[in-house]
Design a protein around this motif. Structure first.
Motif, mmCIF file in Angstrom:
data_model
loop_
_atom_site.group_PDB
_atom_site.id
_atom_site.type_symbol
_atom_site.label_atom_id
_atom_site.label_comp_id
_atom_site.label_asym_id
_atom_site.label_seq_id
_atom_site.Cartn_x
_atom_site.Cartn_y
_atom_site.Cartn_z
ATOM 1 N N TYR A 252 0.861 -1.188 0.000
ATOM 2 C CA TYR A 252 0.000 0.000 0.000
ATOM 3 C C TYR A 252 0.890 1.227 0.000
ATOM 4 O O TYR A 252 1.794 1.363 0.828
ATOM 5 C CB TYR A 252 -0.880 -0.032 1.251
ATOM 6 C CG TYR A 252 -1.820 1.145 1.404
ATOM 7 C CD1 TYR A 252 -2.964 1.254 0.622
ATOM 8 C CD2 TYR A 252 -1.586 2.133 2.351
ATOM 9 C CE1 TYR A 252 -3.842 2.310 0.772
ATOM 10 C CE2 TYR A 252 -2.459 3.194 2.514
ATOM 11 C CZ TYR A 252 -3.582 3.283 1.730
ATOM 12 O OH TYR A 252 -4.455 4.330 1.886
ATOM 13 N N ASP B 284 -7.792 1.919 -4.911
ATOM 14 C CA ASP B 284 -8.694 2.115 -3.784
ATOM 15 C C ASP B 284 -9.874 2.967 -4.227
ATOM 16 O O ASP B 284 -9.719 3.912 -5.015
ATOM 17 C CB ASP B 284 -7.966 2.818 -2.635
ATOM 18 C CG ASP B 284 -7.563 1.848 -1.531
ATOM 19 O OD1 ASP B 284 -7.900 0.652 -1.638
ATOM 20 O OD2 ASP B 284 -6.905 2.281 -0.575
ATOM 21 N N ILE C 147 -12.502 5.037 -2.072
ATOM 22 C CA ILE C 147 -12.718 5.430 -0.678
ATOM 23 C C ILE C 147 -14.079 6.105 -0.505
ATOM 24 O O ILE C 147 -14.427 7.025 -1.256
ATOM 25 C CB ILE C 147 -11.596 6.389 -0.207
ATOM 26 C CG1 ILE C 147 -10.221 5.720 -0.386
ATOM 27 C CG2 ILE C 147 -11.810 6.783 1.240
ATOM 28 C CD1 ILE C 147 -10.024 4.457 0.416
ATOM 29 N N SER D 127 -6.894 -1.798 8.508
ATOM 30 C CA SER D 127 -8.181 -1.689 7.819
ATOM 31 C C SER D 127 -9.112 -2.823 8.202
ATOM 32 O O SER D 127 -10.326 -2.632 8.340
ATOM 33 C CB SER D 127 -7.965 -1.684 6.306
ATOM 34 O OG SER D 127 -7.406 -0.464 5.878
ATOM 35 N N SER E 143 -11.804 1.534 2.063
ATOM 36 C CA SER E 143 -11.667 1.170 0.662
ATOM 37 C C SER E 143 -12.677 0.096 0.277
ATOM 38 O O SER E 143 -12.803 -0.932 0.946
ATOM 39 C CB SER E 143 -10.243 0.644 0.416
ATOM 40 O OG SER E 143 -10.159 -0.018 -0.823
ATOM 41 N N ARG F 233 -11.031 7.770 -5.876
ATOM 42 C CA ARG F 233 -10.282 6.639 -6.432
ATOM 43 C C ARG F 233 -8.836 7.035 -6.719
ATOM 44 O O ARG F 233 -8.560 8.114 -7.229
ATOM 45 C CB ARG F 233 -10.949 6.163 -7.720
ATOM 46 C CG ARG F 233 -10.228 4.985 -8.399
ATOM 47 C CD ARG F 233 -11.010 4.491 -9.601
ATOM 48 N NE ARG F 233 -11.150 5.516 -10.635
ATOM 49 C CZ ARG F 233 -11.908 5.379 -11.725
ATOM 50 N NH1 ARG F 233 -12.600 4.274 -11.906
ATOM 51 N NH2 ARG F 233 -11.975 6.364 -12.617
ATOM 52 N N ALA G 134 -3.506 2.398 -5.246
ATOM 53 C CA ALA G 134 -3.073 2.297 -3.853
ATOM 54 C C ALA G 134 -2.249 1.053 -3.543
ATOM 55 O O ALA G 134 -1.398 1.087 -2.660
ATOM 56 C CB ALA G 134 -4.281 2.325 -2.920
ATOM 57 N N HIS G 135 -2.483 -0.030 -4.251
ATOM 58 C CA HIS G 135 -1.783 -1.286 -3.962
ATOM 59 C C HIS G 135 -0.891 -1.615 -5.149
ATOM 60 O O HIS G 135 -1.378 -1.875 -6.248
ATOM 61 C CB HIS G 135 -2.791 -2.404 -3.685
ATOM 62 C CG HIS G 135 -3.728 -2.075 -2.566
ATOM 63 N ND1 HIS G 135 -3.401 -2.232 -1.236
ATOM 64 C CD2 HIS G 135 -4.983 -1.551 -2.584
ATOM 65 C CE1 HIS G 135 -4.413 -1.847 -0.482
ATOM 66 N NE2 HIS G 135 -5.382 -1.419 -1.275
#
Length: 322
Positions: free
Chosen positions: A146, A162, A164, A220, A237, A261, A264-265
């Motif tokens: 992340y 992500d 959110i 999370s 997320s 958006r 994120a990963h």
């Protein structure tokens, strides 16, 4: 022995030296005794030495034969082992993977059975750890982390975006004021998240949440569970809460506001690792899973009438009020 031995004849010689008989060696190699005898003669002619003494039907190794036999067996076993290992390499691969804990549990974990079904001969190790991999000191092939993609010296590629938005259990949402649900809500926040409540409220010009109570959760998965238990509204997320949203256990609190958006990963590793077949295969599979996941996100947003707004987390940090 001035010349290298005939590699074609060497297995015949090794079998006779080990079994002590032309007939037994021929039986082991599924050929005739005369074929074995011919190969031994050719090898002796090439090397210019006698390898066996023949006393009647009894064969015994000469000194030169003993010297060759000492290494022939070992060499042939090494070649056989190498051939076996090469065969395994064609059908079996090993991948050492590290992931962020919540991503590993909530996104990657439920999908790994599909990967192992497709690649049943793979040896897979997944290490869910909060700290990024030090590729110079640790034996890891890839890290899914992340972040913002800013890891100097490493090859990085966005894998999962992500999405959110505020989420709550339907019963908890029903207990909040209908026109202003966040005014008295308990807000569940994460100090590790790129988008936190203070920025989200400011970015969406949401006021009237001065009476809010805040809970900080380090992971999370813990924050999502707290929201599932009806303890507050989590800013989280959709990538990590997909199952709960699809089941209706978590619902959008402000569907009229955009879903934020951003990538994120990220898959990350040294650039020299990228062309390795295990990494290429895993990345191809993971990207296909990410594409299917993006379709699921689009369907969920359409279901709730939500729109998307793309943001850059670094800019969000700079804009976020202190």
């Amino acid at each position: 022995m001035s010349r290298a031995p005939n590699l074609h004849a060497l297995p015949y010689f090794e079998a006779v030296a080990r079994r002590g008989s032309l007939a037994r060696a021929a039986e082991e190699m599924s050929v005739s005794p005369s074929a074995v005898s011919q190969q031994i003669k050719l090898l002796e002619q090439q090397l210019g030495v006698k390898l066996f003494r023949r006393t009647g039907r009894v064969l015994s190794l000469t000194l030169e034969g003993e010297l060759l036999a000492q290494t022939a067996g070992t060499a042939l076993r090494m070649l056989t082992d190498a051939q076996t290992n090469l065969g395994r390499t064609r059908t079996s691969h090993r991948l050492n993977l590290r992931v962020s804990p919540s991503f590993g549990v909530r996104w990657l974990g439920p999908r790994l059975a599909d990967f192992l079904t497709r690649y049943p001969d793979w040896d897979l190790r997944v290490d869910a750890a909060p700290d990024p991999t030090d590729f110079d000191r640790e034996i890891m092939d890839m890290d899914i982390r992340y972040g913002t993609g800013d890891w100097p010296g490493l090859w990085c590629k966005p894998l999962v975006h992500d999405h959110i938005l505020p989420l709550a259990h339907p019963d908890y949402l029903a207990s909040l004021p209908a026109g202003d649900p966040l005014s008295h809500a308990r807000l569940i926040d994460s100090p590790r998240a790129h988008v936190q409540w203070d920025f989200w409220l400011w970015h969406n010009d949401v006021t009237g949440a001065n009476n809010r109570k805040t809970v900080l959760m380090d992971r999370s998965s813990m924050a999502i569970q707290l929201a599932l238990d009806g303890a507050g509204v989590v800013l989280e997320s959709m990538a990590l809460a997909t199952a709960e949203m699809q089941a209706g256990q978590l619902v959008p609190v402000c569907p009229h506001l955009p879903v934020l958006r951003f990538p994120a990963h990220w898959a990350r590793c040294p650039a020299r690792f990228v062309k390795r077949r295990p990494i290429q295969v895993f990345l191809g599979w993971a990207e296909a899973q990410a594409a299917a996941h993006a379709n699921d996100m689009a369907a969920l947003m359409a279901l709730h009438g939500m729109q998307v707004e793309d943001i850059i987390p670094q800019a969000a940090w700079q804009q976020r009020p202190l």
